[in-house]
Design a protein around this motif. Structure first.
Motif, PDB file in Angstrom:
ATOM      1  N   SER A  29       0.084  -2.842  10.372  1.00 19.36           N
ATOM      2  CA  SER A  29       1.036  -1.420  11.044  1.00 19.36           C
ATOM      3  C   SER A  29       0.204  -0.484  12.536  1.00 19.36           C
ATOM      4  O   SER A  29       0.769  -0.035  12.771  1.00 19.36           O
ATOM      5  CB  SER A  29       0.581  -0.873   9.878  1.00 19.36           C
ATOM      6  OG  SER A  29       1.230  -1.592   8.828  1.00 19.36           O
ATOM      7  N   GLU A  30      -1.351  -0.872  12.342  1.00 21.38           N
ATOM      8  CA  GLU A  30      -2.119  -0.073  13.528  1.00 21.38           C
ATOM      9  C   GLU A  30      -2.606  -1.665  14.771  1.00 21.38           C
ATOM     10  O   GLU A  30      -3.744  -0.947  15.337  1.00 21.38           O
ATOM     11  CB  GLU A  30      -3.096   0.895  12.507  1.00 21.38           C
ATOM     12  CG  GLU A  30      -2.348   1.488  11.807  1.00 21.38           C
ATOM     13  CD  GLU A  30      -3.498   2.934  11.316  1.00 21.38           C
ATOM     14  OE1 GLU A  30      -4.691   2.891  11.434  1.00 21.38           O
ATOM     15  OE2 GLU A  30      -3.262   3.188  11.034  1.00 21.38           O
ATOM     16  N   GLU A  87       2.355   2.122   1.708  1.00 25.99           N
ATOM     17  CA  GLU A  87       2.721   2.580   2.800  1.00 25.99           C
ATOM     18  C   GLU A  87       3.879   2.009   4.154  1.00 25.99           C
ATOM     19  O   GLU A  87       3.982   2.281   4.865  1.00 25.99           O
ATOM     20  CB  GLU A  87       1.545   3.538   2.839  1.00 25.99           C
ATOM     21  CG  GLU A  87       0.901   4.584   2.148  1.00 25.99           C
ATOM     22  CD  GLU A  87      -0.201   4.702   2.714  1.00 25.99           C
ATOM     23  OE1 GLU A  87      -0.530   6.068   2.614  1.00 25.99           O
ATOM     24  OE2 GLU A  87      -1.456   3.737   2.385  1.00 25.99           O
ATOM     25  N   PHE A 126       6.258   1.724   6.684  1.00 24.61           N
ATOM     26  CA  PHE A 126       6.329   1.807   8.289  1.00 24.61           C
ATOM     27  C   PHE A 126       7.131   0.530   8.708  1.00 24.61           C
ATOM     28  O   PHE A 126       7.880   1.293   9.318  1.00 24.61           O
ATOM     29  CB  PHE A 126       4.433   1.690   7.722  1.00 24.61           C
ATOM     30  CG  PHE A 126       4.269   1.037   9.532  1.00 24.61           C
ATOM     31  CD1 PHE A 126       4.414   1.861  10.633  1.00 24.61           C
ATOM     32  CD2 PHE A 126       4.387   0.088   9.937  1.00 24.61           C
ATOM     33  CE1 PHE A 126       4.495   2.294  11.801  1.00 24.61           C
ATOM     34  CE2 PHE A 126       3.929   0.127  11.720  1.00 24.61           C
ATOM     35  CZ  PHE A 126       3.890   0.338  12.144  1.00 24.61           C
ATOM     36  N   CYS A 127       7.281   0.098   7.203  1.00 28.43           N
ATOM     37  CA  CYS A 127       8.056  -1.752   8.708  1.00 28.43           C
ATOM     38  C   CYS A 127       9.507  -1.097   8.463  1.00 28.43           C
ATOM     39  O   CYS A 127       9.817  -2.066   9.582  1.00 28.43           O
ATOM     40  CB  CYS A 127       7.620  -2.617   7.431  1.00 28.43           C
ATOM     41  SG  CYS A 127       5.697  -3.566   7.895  1.00 28.43           S
ATOM     42  N   ARG A 129      10.854   1.948   7.876  1.00 32.63           N
ATOM     43  CA  ARG A 129      11.358   3.182   9.041  1.00 32.63           C
ATOM     44  C   ARG A 129      10.928   2.906  10.866  1.00 32.63           C
ATOM     45  O   ARG A 129      12.247   3.481  11.226  1.00 32.63           O
ATOM     46  CB  ARG A 129      10.443   4.139   8.468  1.00 32.63           C
ATOM     47  CG  ARG A 129      10.526   5.505   9.362  1.00 32.63           C
ATOM     48  CD  ARG A 129       9.589   6.634   8.976  1.00 32.63           C
ATOM     49  NE  ARG A 129       8.253   6.178   9.003  1.00 32.63           N
ATOM     50  CZ  ARG A 129       7.450   5.644   8.729  1.00 32.63           C
ATOM     51  NH1 ARG A 129       8.194   5.612   7.446  1.00 32.63           N
ATOM     52  NH2 ARG A 129       5.556   5.858   8.631  1.00 32.63           N
ATOM     53  N   ASN A 130       9.797   2.311  11.137  1.00 33.78           N
ATOM     54  CA  ASN A 130       9.947   1.855  12.632  1.00 33.78           C
ATOM     55  C   ASN A 130      10.539   0.736  12.888  1.00 33.78           C
ATOM     56  O   ASN A 130      10.811   0.489  14.141  1.00 33.78           O
ATOM     57  CB  ASN A 130       7.997   1.848  13.146  1.00 33.78           C
ATOM     58  CG  ASN A 130       7.954   3.179  12.251  1.00 33.78           C
ATOM     59  OD1 ASN A 130       8.603   4.111  12.679  1.00 33.78           O
ATOM     60  ND2 ASN A 130       6.735   2.967  11.579  1.00 33.78           N
TER      61      ASN A 130
END
Length: 159
Positions: free
Chosen positions: A33-34, A76, A80-81, A83-84
């Motif tokens: 994710s980052e 989390e 994240f996946c 939502r974004n």
């Protein structure tokens, strides 16, 4: 041997036999994710939407082995996946993709499709294309954008 001999825990905590994907073309990706390559989630989702009805499955395996770029827990990561990037393809629980604790699936994948300089996975977003029989047909470097492997996916779907 094929990927159908393996199973893995989904991001929702359920054990999933990869044999459930028998007959599908599969793209397996170790994700984070980052990472600088994280925007590839968008391209992966577009591929999935374009070809899922023809038999494409994309399997995402989060990994935190490269510069701590996937520090979150499964909840989390999933959030994240979604939502974004609107990810709807199957995500799995975080795994190691190299080293002594590597998930057996990734040991198999790297044996079947070693990298250019090293057999091991070197970074996030390494991709493995799997044919309908569960066999590895190609490995793509992290910098290979999902849209650039569209033709390989179409060819595999047509086989």
């Amino acid at each position: 041997m094929s990927i159908y001999h393996f199973s893995a825990k989904t991001i929702m905590g359920e054990e999933k036999a990869l044999s459930d994907y028998n007959g599908n073309v599969i793209l397996i990706v170790n994700t984070a994710s980052e990472c600088g390559f994280t925007p590839q989630f968008e391209g992966l989702q577009k591929l999935y939407e374009a070809y899922k009805d023809r038999g494409l499955e994309i399997l995402g395996f989060p990994c935190n082995q490269f510069n701590n770029q996937e520090p979150g827990d499964d909840k989390e990561i999933s959030s994240f996946c979604e939502r974004n990037y609107g990810v709807t393809f199957q995500m799995f629980s975080k795994v190691d993709v190299k080293g002594e604790h590597a998930h057996p699936l990734f040991i198999y994948l790297t044996k079947e499709a070693p990298g250019m300089l090293t057999k091991q996975i070197k970074w996030n977003f390494t991709k493995f294309l799997i044919n309908k029989n569960g066999e590895v047909i190609n490995r793509y470097a992290p910098q290979t954008k999902p849209e650039s492997i569209k033709q390989d996916i179409k060819n595999a779907l047509n086989d």
